[in-house]
Design an enzyme around this catalytic site. Sequence first.
Site, PDB file in Angstrom:
ATOM      1  NE  ARG A  10      -4.279  -1.444   0.252  1.00 24.54           N
ATOM      2  CZ  ARG A  10      -4.408  -2.556  -0.468  1.00 24.54           C
ATOM      3  NH1 ARG A  10      -3.453  -2.939  -1.296  1.00 24.54           N
ATOM      4  NH2 ARG A  10      -5.507  -3.299  -0.364  1.00 24.54           N
TER       5      ARG A  10
ATOM      6  CD  GLU B  79      -3.119   3.232  -5.158  1.00 22.14           C
ATOM      7  OE1 GLU B  79      -4.117   2.531  -5.405  1.00 22.14           O
ATOM      8  OE2 GLU B  79      -2.082   2.778  -4.682  1.00 22.14           O
TER       9      GLU B  79
ATOM     10  CG  HIS C 107      -3.515  -0.843  -6.603  1.00 25.50           C
ATOM     11  ND1 HIS C 107      -3.773  -0.167  -5.430  1.00 25.50           N
ATOM     12  CD2 HIS C 107      -3.535  -2.159  -6.279  1.00 25.50           C
ATOM     13  CE1 HIS C 107      -3.949  -1.044  -4.451  1.00 25.50           C
ATOM     14  NE2 HIS C 107      -3.809  -2.266  -4.944  1.00 25.50           N
TER      15      HIS C 107
HETATM   16  C1  GLV Z   1      -5.289  -5.200  -3.643  1.00 23.24           C
HETATM   17  O1  GLV Z   1      -4.551  -4.288  -3.463  1.00 23.24           O
HETATM   18  C2  GLV Z   1      -5.762  -6.048  -2.604  1.00 23.24           C
HETATM   19  O2  GLV Z   1      -5.560  -5.737  -1.416  1.00 23.24           O
HETATM   20  O3  GLV Z   1      -6.378  -7.065  -2.921  1.00 23.24           O
END
Ligand code: GLV
Length: 325
Positions: free
Chosen positions: A237, A266, A285
């Site tokens: 993250r 984001e 992401h």
């Molecule tokens: C994506 O970032 C997730 O946490 O599945």
Amino acid sequence: PLPKAYVTRRVQDAGLGLLPGRVEFEVWEKTVPVDREVLLEKASQVQGLLCTLSDRIDEELLARCPGLKVVSNYAVGYDNIDVEAATRRGVLVTNTPDVLTNATADIAFTLILASARRVVEANEFLRSGDWVTWHPDLLLGQDVSEAVLGIVGMGKIGRAVAKRAAGFSMKILFFNRSPRPDMEKELGARQVPLDELLRESDFVSLHCPLSAETKGLIGERELRMMKKSAILINTSRGPVVDQKALYRACSEQWIWGAGLDVFEKEPVPLDEPLLSLKNVTTIPHLGSATIRAREGMARKAAENLLAALEGRKPADLVNPEAWKE
Ligand code: GLV
Ligand code: GLV
């Protein structure tokens, strides 16, 4: 009557297809996240919410939704949910582990290789007509094979990255909150304090969840400890890394570069200084963005939602304390 649910994104049919006949549900059909006001309104009318990491499930929302029984997150990370507040109100929270482990480990390894061998920079170099000759010094990178990989957070994804690294004859160090002698044994890896990992690793790859403890875990102090030749990889993250400090680290060459799948904000704003750096490789992401992983996530999110609404204990319960027989 059937229980009611609100689904904040059109997730794959592998999941949505399980719902008709068992739950009365509505889906937010746009590709942008559901507006906060709409979410608050819809959530207040249902027992189940199937949501994504774009949706903030906080005290304010929970307070307005007394009928809510379950928040089924379509993600393995659940930092978008105030789990403590949900538990206090007896709301079950679920996530989608396992089905995205390999996909996410693959993207981490993609960023390791792409950053080390300057793949994105090289692609741009070629296409802009700068390739005039083969040259002994052209776009030299770092070796991945036999390098030292430091894994921060030895959960399922960290372990999957370590298994890939073994194929590259990498030496593996890891940092983890609790001792994992089992991982040391299985992976031939060494568990070390974070500072030692930062000092000794050629690649530092982050695989911890975002929490109060890990927010800003990698800041100026930590980046200054890393080798000048080292590369930071973040597929966890964004807020685990202090992005301003990372910009200085990469632009002033405290470290060699970074590969990032996640950002403090984001979508990352285009005036983010990190985006101006050639030694920073960025993707939007995409950790779990494979067809198989996303179908698995949709299926799990739907199954967890249905289980909770039908009075069964969901398979991927994040807050078992909230479960009452
Ligand atoms: C994506 O970032 C997730 O946490 O599945
Ligand atoms: C490079 O292409 C080589 O043949 O060494």
